[in-house]
Structure formats: structure tokens, C-alpha cells
Motif scaffolding. Structure first.
Motif, PDB file in Angstrom:
ATOM      1  N   ASN A  90      -6.845   0.361   3.178  1.00  0.00           N
ATOM      2  CA  ASN A  90      -6.879   0.380   1.720  1.00  0.00           C
ATOM      3  C   ASN A  90      -8.173   0.975   1.202  1.00  0.00           C
ATOM      4  OD1 ASN A  90      -4.388  -0.669   1.575  1.00  0.00           O
ATOM      5  ND2 ASN A  90      -5.026  -2.751   1.036  1.00  0.00           N
ATOM      6  N   GLN A  91      -9.260   0.593   1.866  1.00  0.00           N
ATOM      7  CA  GLN A  91     -10.563   1.080   1.412  1.00  0.00           C
ATOM      8  C   GLN A  91     -10.639   2.601   1.557  1.00  0.00           C
ATOM      9  OE1 GLN A  91     -13.733  -0.878   3.417  1.00  0.00           O
ATOM     10  NE2 GLN A  91     -15.297   0.230   2.269  1.00  0.00           N
ATOM     11  N   GLU A  92     -10.168   3.078   2.722  1.00  0.00           N
ATOM     12  CA  GLU A  92     -10.202   4.524   2.956  1.00  0.00           C
ATOM     13  C   GLU A  92      -9.299   5.253   1.973  1.00  0.00           C
ATOM     14  OE1 GLU A  92     -12.197   6.495   4.972  1.00  0.00           O
ATOM     15  OE2 GLU A  92     -13.149   4.541   4.777  1.00  0.00           O
ATOM     16  N   ASP A 127      -8.039  -7.143   8.759  1.00  0.00           N
ATOM     17  CA  ASP A 127      -9.101  -6.129   8.768  1.00  0.00           C
ATOM     18  C   ASP A 127      -8.554  -4.713   8.720  1.00  0.00           C
ATOM     19  OD1 ASP A 127     -10.968  -8.011   8.755  1.00  0.00           O
ATOM     20  OD2 ASP A 127     -11.546  -7.841  10.879  1.00  0.00           O
ATOM     21  N   ASP A 155      -9.344   8.481  -4.923  1.00  0.00           N
ATOM     22  CA  ASP A 155     -10.344   8.655  -5.976  1.00  0.00           C
ATOM     23  C   ASP A 155     -10.905  10.066  -5.937  1.00  0.00           C
ATOM     24  OD1 ASP A 155     -12.104   7.610  -8.020  1.00  0.00           O
ATOM     25  OD2 ASP A 155     -13.696   7.907  -6.542  1.00  0.00           O
ATOM     26  N   ALA A 204      -7.212  -3.894   5.301  1.00  0.00           N
ATOM     27  CA  ALA A 204      -8.304  -3.800   4.331  1.00  0.00           C
ATOM     28  C   ALA A 204      -9.040  -2.477   4.516  1.00  0.00           C
ATOM     29  CB  ALA A 204      -9.258  -4.970   4.507  1.00  0.00           C
ATOM     30  N   ASP A 205      -9.233  -2.115   5.783  1.00  0.00           N
ATOM     31  CA  ASP A 205      -9.870  -0.842   6.115  1.00  0.00           C
ATOM     32  C   ASP A 205      -9.069   0.330   5.563  1.00  0.00           C
ATOM     33  OD1 ASP A 205     -12.206  -1.164   7.440  1.00  0.00           O
ATOM     34  OD2 ASP A 205     -11.527  -0.055   9.221  1.00  0.00           O
ATOM     35  N   PRO A 255      -4.649  -6.548  -2.024  1.00  0.00           N
ATOM     36  CA  PRO A 255      -5.713  -7.019  -1.132  1.00  0.00           C
ATOM     37  C   PRO A 255      -5.108  -7.590   0.144  1.00  0.00           C
ATOM     38  CG  PRO A 255      -5.383  -8.536  -2.938  1.00  0.00           C
ATOM     39  CD  PRO A 255      -4.498  -7.363  -3.211  1.00  0.00           C
ATOM     40  N   GLU A 261      -6.130  -9.719   3.990  1.00  0.00           N
ATOM     41  CA  GLU A 261      -7.161 -10.357   4.798  1.00  0.00           C
ATOM     42  C   GLU A 261      -7.174  -9.778   6.201  1.00  0.00           C
ATOM     43  OE1 GLU A 261      -6.570 -14.540   4.412  1.00  0.00           O
ATOM     44  OE2 GLU A 261      -6.972 -14.428   2.258  1.00  0.00           O
ATOM     45  N   THR A 268       0.833  -1.202   0.000  1.00  0.00           N
ATOM     46  CA  THR A 268       0.000   0.000   0.000  1.00  0.00           C
ATOM     47  C   THR A 268       0.868   1.252   0.000  1.00  0.00           C
ATOM     48  OG1 THR A 268      -1.665  -1.199   1.237  1.00  0.00           O
ATOM     49  CG2 THR A 268      -1.847   1.189   1.229  1.00  0.00           C
ATOM     50  N   GLU A 303      -8.408   4.268  -0.975  1.00  0.00           N
ATOM     51  CA  GLU A 303      -9.001   4.221  -2.301  1.00  0.00           C
ATOM     52  C   GLU A 303     -10.011   5.349  -2.457  1.00  0.00           C
ATOM     53  OE1 GLU A 303     -10.686   0.308  -3.428  1.00  0.00           O
ATOM     54  OE2 GLU A 303      -8.565  -0.256  -3.361  1.00  0.00           O
ATOM     55  N   ARG A 304     -10.829   5.506  -1.412  1.00  0.00           N
ATOM     56  CA  ARG A 304     -11.844   6.551  -1.440  1.00  0.00           C
ATOM     57  C   ARG A 304     -11.166   7.932  -1.556  1.00  0.00           C
ATOM     58  NH1 ARG A 304     -14.160   9.706   1.809  1.00  0.00           N
ATOM     59  NH2 ARG A 304     -12.898   9.066   3.569  1.00  0.00           N
TER      60      ARG A 304
END
Lengths: 224, 420
Positions: B197-199, B191, B205, B194-195, B187, B189, B168, B201-202
Motif C-alpha cells: 500500500n505504501q509503495e 507487513d 501520487d 502495508a508495504d 489499512p 496490519e 487495494t 501510494e507513492r
């Protein structure tokens, strides 16, 4: 000489048309690509001025078809979008010149004149004014038969004046004409003065009359 | 310092602390229990010793079996008995010298043949020491081995577990809001990752979308400004064509013309700046700097002559890789700057060599701080016609193509040095 002007902005179209008409050109104006196709399908023009951003499409599309059907017509693209890609595309498609907005009308006039000279086959290539003779092919200037040595800037300045006789040409317009594409990147108004001074001196020294008149600080006027 | 190193360092520190405590506790416990055994042994020796002493001639110091027995006559018999550790000098047969050895000394009062004596029995504890040492070495060695194993395992696991995180980080490092592709986070596994990465990404973007809309806005705004500018300018030209205006009209027209010209320049310079920022000059070629410099100087000859400026050049050939249009802008701005901010009869010194271009010019002192000259719209207020964008353009070009630029104000001159 007939000019077709394709420009969607009415104010701009009217000013260009009025300026060029005063110079003896016959100017017809259309506002859309469709109108341009209609006109150019019926009439012959010596010169076509095309704006790229038109309400019903890109002026670039017109360039190619005009080039196919009217070999004699000179094409000048006038665009608010001064992008290198557009310029390259336009010239690749067969346009003869590219003039980014905002431009000086004197500049447009000079470009049309230059284009006209390049396109004409009937020996009108020599520009004459009083005792001054300019041969654009050889880029030489003679006054009463004797050669005058001018720098490139002075030569361009002389051609610019000769293309716009009896008109007030602003200093800004001269500056942009002389520095070409870089005009906007420089604050170089002060350098025009010395170019004009040198040109005037060389011509007068060679025996020509002094045709360059300053007009109240706003610019210059080339007249008898 | 890496997180892994940090955590390992803490692990190590605390493990060592705990090991030290364990070792100390072990040492004291062992010694206590061994001493206790010896003490019992010594106490048990009392009976046989009493029999032995009454059967032999007495002296103040006797060696009986392994024990050293000391006698001291006393007047009053007490019930006191003490145990203590002591060092006694004895003759070592192997080493052939005297040396101190640890002994456990048991002192008590007793009657020998009805005469009260203070009796001390000393028993060597060298073997005890040996036992303690051996046990400690074995235990500590084992613990250290355990620590090492745990540490290695920890390291291996950490590297495995943190792998997505480092992926990341690498993605973020390579990320730029200017790029059109979204970053691809590995990706995970876990948590937390993953959290994260998701943030991210948002966020990235949103950054890209906002940057893009800002870019489009700037571009559109600049283009939209061109048309009204063109209209003003054209109508000015038409006004100027009408003959025989009063002088005042011309003066007013001139002011409008200058302002329009300035606005046009400003707009197009800003447009150029955005273009450079967005890498919209892909056609880089090899540009010969010294030739280009000479060409630019040639174009500026009349201005230089007008101000009576002396230009001294020392140019070695140098080729750089740059879009020609930008090379033009770069040198034009640096040179015209050196001339504009000069004084009448001043000097310009241009040195090109060793991948470095130095332009030094005389001129009045600058009111701006050295690093601010490259900021947009920073300008010396005494120069009205300057846009304050020239050096900003230069800086942007340098930033984009990895050149280092520096401005220094010397005693009576200014120096701009550019490292290609």
C-alpha cells in the motif's frame, strides 16, 4: 468612433491599433488593468476590446464594472484562452462578444461593425454598397430593389466583405469566419471557393457590379 | 484462478497424496501383523493337528474345525515350510452358492504314522480383511474430515487475511491519473500488504503529479503559442492592406498565411483533444443525430456539388447524450472525411439506425493499416492540407463517451461504423 484596447502584448496591440486606425477608428491602447480603469473612468468609449490575461489581473473583472458605468460601450473579449468557461463567464458578465486568439483583423473588424450596428439607435442599420442594400435585422439583401435569395453562408460572406471593403481578405480568414467555432476542426479551405463563386454569380445576375476580386490566390478583395 | 483456489488445489493434491501413502502403509502394516498372528496360530496348530491326524482316517482334503487340511504323500521329507495367501472356493450357506474366499495357507512336510506327507493347513482370513477394511475406512474417513476442516479454516482465514489486498486492488482498479483525489488504500496490519500500500501510494501520487504537470504544460504551451500566432497573423493582415504589391509578394504572403492558419488549427485541435481527454466538456445534452447529420450535409452542399459526389442517406431518428460542441466535431469530421477522401463523381452512403451510424464512401485505397487511421498525425501523404487529427479526435470522443468505432477498407470503398 472611439475604441479602448486593453492588451498587454505590445506587438499585438500595435497591429490591432494600426489596422483599426486605418479604418477611421480612434484607438487608445492601455496595457494594464489599472490603466484601463483610469481611462474608462475619465473617457467615454463606443467599444472596448479586453484581453483576459493581463499582468495585473483578469480582464473579466473589468467587464462587470464597465458594463455598470458605460451602458453604451460594446465590449469584446479577446483572449488567448479559448475556454468555454471563460466565454460563458465573459458573456454572462455583460460582454457582447468573445473572440479567441489568434484571430484575423478582418474578423475583429467585422465583429466591431456588427456590434456597432446592434448598438446604434440612429437608423444606420441598413448597410449600403452601390446598388446592394443589406438589412441585418431581416437578414435580407436587395439589389436595385429586388430581393436576392442567399444561403446563410453566402449572406455571412457578403457581410464580411462589406465590413472590410477595399482590403485583401485571406482565404483562411474567410474560412474561419464562415465555419465559426469549428474552423479549426476542419480542413475546409476548398469550400470557400464555391461560396464566393455562388455569391458573385447571384449578385451579378441581380444586376450589381462585380465587386469581388481575387488577389493572386491569397484571397479576395471587395472594391468598386 | 484465484490465489486461494490455487493454494487450496495444491493443499488438496498433496494431502490426498499423503493420505494415499498413509492408507497404503497402514494396509500393508495391518496385513503384515495380522498375517503374522495367523502364521503363529497355524504353526501352533501343528502339534494338535498331528495328534488329530494320527487318530482319524486320512483323506487328501479334510475340514477340521475352521481349517482346511490337505495331504499329499511325498517320497522325501524336507524341512521346507511356506506361508502364502490363496483363494479357495467354498460353499456359502447364506448366499447358497460357491464363492472364493481368502485363506492363509501353511505348507510343511511331516510324518504321519511314519509316512512322509506334505501337509497344507488353510485358515480363512475373511475376518482379517474385514478388520483391515474397517480400520482403513475409519482412518481415511477421519483424515478426510480433518482435510475438510483444515480447508474450510484455511479458506476463512485467507478471506480474512487477504481482505486488505482485495481492497487495494479495488482502489487501483478505480484509480485514474486524471482524478484529483488520491486513492485511499485500506489499512492492513500485515507487513507485506502495508508495504504494498505504501509503495502504491507513492506511485499513484507521483503519477498524478506528473500527469498534472504534463497536462498543465500542454495547456500552457498551447495557450502561449496563441499569442505569437496572433502577432504573425495580424501583421500579415497589415502587410496585405498595403496596396499595389508585386504578385510575388502576394504569393509569399499567401504561403505564410496558409502556414500560420495551419499552425493555428493544429494548436487548437490539440487543445481540443486535451480538453476531451480531461473531460472539460461537462454540458452534455440530448442531441438528435439524424437532424444534426442533415444540417451538416446542408453546410457541405457546395463542396459535395463541386466534387460531383452523390450522397445517399437512410436516417432513422436517434438521440444521444453528448455535449453539442463534440457532437458537431464528431459528425463534421466523419462527413468531411468521407468527402475529402473521395474521388470526383464518387458516392457517400450514410445509414443511421439501430444505434449505429455507418458512413461508406468511395475513394482511392488507403496506404495505412486499418487500425492506424485513428492514430494522431497518421495521414495519407497525398493529401497535403490534411492535419491527420480528424479521426484521432473522433476516436477520442468515442473513447470518452463509450462509443465503438471501426474502420474497414472494402474493395473500392471505405467504411466507418460507429456504435452509439
Amino acid at each position: 468612433m472611439k475604441i479602448l484596447l486593453i492588451e498587454d502584448e505590445p506587438d499585438l496591440a500595435s497591429s490591432i491599433s494600426s489596422y483599426l486606425s486605418a479604418d477611421g477608428y480612434l484607438v487608445e491602447t492601455v496595457r494594464t488593468l489599472a490603466g484601463a480603469y483610469g481611462k474608462s473612468g475619465v473617457y467615454e468609449y463606443d467599444c472596448v476590446l479586453i484581453d483576459i490575461g493581463l499582468p495585473d489581473g483578469s480582464g473579466l473583472d473589468l467587464v462587470a464594472s464597465l458594463k455598470r458605468e458605460h451602458h453604451r460601450a460594446g465590449i469584446i473579449i479577446i483572449s488567448a484562452k479559448d475556454s468555454i468557461n471563460d466565454r460563458i463567464n465573459g458573456l454572462d458578465l455583460g460582454a457582447d462578444d468573445y473572440l479567441p486568439k489568434p484571430f484575423h483583423l478582418a474578423e475583429l473588424n467585422a465583429r466591431i461593425r456588427a456590434l456597432q450596428r446592434r448598438k446604434s439607435f440612429d437608423g444606420q442599420r441598413i448597410i449600403e454598397f452601390g446598388k446592394i442594400l443589406v438589412n441585418p435585422v431581416e437578414q435580407s439583401v436587395t439589389v436595385a430593389g429586388s430581393l436576392v435569395r442567399l444561403t446563410r453562408s453566402e449572406y455571412n460572406l457578403l457581410l464580411y466583405f462589406l465590413a472590410n471593403p477595399n482590403r485583401v481578405i485571406t482565404k483562411e480568414s474567410v474560412a474561419e469566419h464562415l465555419s465559426g467555432d469549428n474552423a479549426d476542426l476542419l480542413d475546409r479551405i476548398d469550400f470557400i471557393y464555391s461560396h464566393v463563386k455562388n455569391l458573385r454569380k447571384k449578385l451579378v445576375d441581380a444586376g450589381a457590379s462585380d465587386y469581388i476580386h481575387s488577389v493572386y490566390g491569397v484571397g479576395y478583395k471587395w472594391s468598386q | 484462478m484465484k490465489l486461494l483456489q490455487r493454494s487450496s488445489r495444491y493443499y488438496l493434491f498433496f494431502s490426498l497424496l499423503i493420505f494415499a501413502v498413509i492408507a497404503l502403509a497402514l494396509f500393508y502394516a495391518l496385513r503384515y501383523s495380522l498375517n503374522h498372528t495367523i502364521d503363529e496360530l497355524l504353526v501352533n496348530t501343528r502339534q494338535p493337528l498331528a495328534r488329530e491326524l494320527s487318530a482319524r482316517p486320512l483323506s487328501s482334503r479334510m475340514e477340521i474345525m475352521d481349517e482346511i487340511v490337505e495331504l499329499q504323500p511325498i517320497s522325501v521329507l524336507t524341512n521346507r515350510q511356506t506361508f502364502r495367501d490363496t483363494l479357495i472356493e467354498i460353499y456359502d450357506i447364506e448366499e447358497a452358492e460357491l464363492e472364493f474366499e481368502p485363506y492363509r495357507k501353511y505348507t510343511y512336510d511331516a510324518l504321519i504314522d511314519d509316512i512322509p506327507y506334505r501337509i497344507s493347513i488353510s485358515l480363512s482370513t475373511v475376518e482379517n480383511e474385514d478388520i483391515i477394511r474397517t480400520v482403513l475406512v475409519v482412518v481415511i474417513g477421519g483424515l478426510l474430515l480433518f482435510l475438510l476442516a483444515i480447508n474450510l479454516l484455511n479458506r476463512y482465514l485467507s478471506i480474512r487475511l487477504w481482505k486488505p489486498f482485495y481492497g487495494t486492488v479495488a482502489e487501483i482498479k478505480a484509480f485514474s491519473a486524471r482524478q484529483s483525489t488520491a486513492p485511499a488504500f485500506p489499512p492492513s496490519e500485515t507487513d507485506e500488504f502495508a508495504d504494498l500500500n505504501q509503495e502504491l501510494e507513492r506511485m499513484t501520487d507521483q503519477m498524478q503529479r506528473e500527469y498534472d504537470s504534463l497536462r498543465r504544460f500542454t495547456e500552457n504551451a498551447s495557450h502561449e503559442i496563441q499569442t505569437p500566432l496572433a502577432i504573425i497573423r495580424n501583421h500579415l493582415d497589415i502587410l496585405l492592406r498595403t496596396p499595389d504589391r508585386p504578385e510575388q509578394d502576394y504569393r509569399n504572403l499567401q504561403r505564410i498565411s496558409e502556414a500560420v492558419s495551419r499552425l493555428g488549427k493544429l494548436n487548437r485541435t490539440l487543445l481540443l483533444l486535451t480538453k476531451i481527454e480531461h473531460d472539460q466538456f461537462p454540458d452534455a445534452t440530448h442531441v438528435e443525430v439524424s437532424n444534426l447529420l442533415r444540417e451538416k450535409l446542408e453546410q457541405l452542399t457546395s463542396t459535395i456539388a463541386d466534387k460531383g459526389i452523390t450522397v445517399t442517406t437512410d436516417l432513422a431518428p436517434l438521440t444521444i447524450f453528448l455535449p453539442p460542441a463534440l457532437a458537431d466535431v464528431l459528425l463534421n469530421n466523419l462527413l468531411s472525411n468521407a468527402i475529402r477522401h473521395n474521388q470526383v463523381g464518387g458516392m457517400v452512403l450514410i445509414t443511421l439506425g439501430g444505434k449505429q451510424l455507418i458512413i461508406e464512401n468511395t475513394g482511392p485505397t488507403n496506404q495505412l493499416a486499418d487500425h492506424k487511421v485513428f492514430d494522431r498525425f497518421r495521414k495519407d501523404s497525398t493529401l497535403g492540407d490534411s492535419l491527420g487529427l480528424g479521426l484521432a479526435l473522433v476516436k477520442e470522443i468515442c473513447a470518452r463517451y463509450g462509443y465503438r468505432i471501426r474502420y474497414e477498407q472494402l474493395e473500392k470503398s471505405h467504411r466507418v461504423s460507429l456504435q452509439f
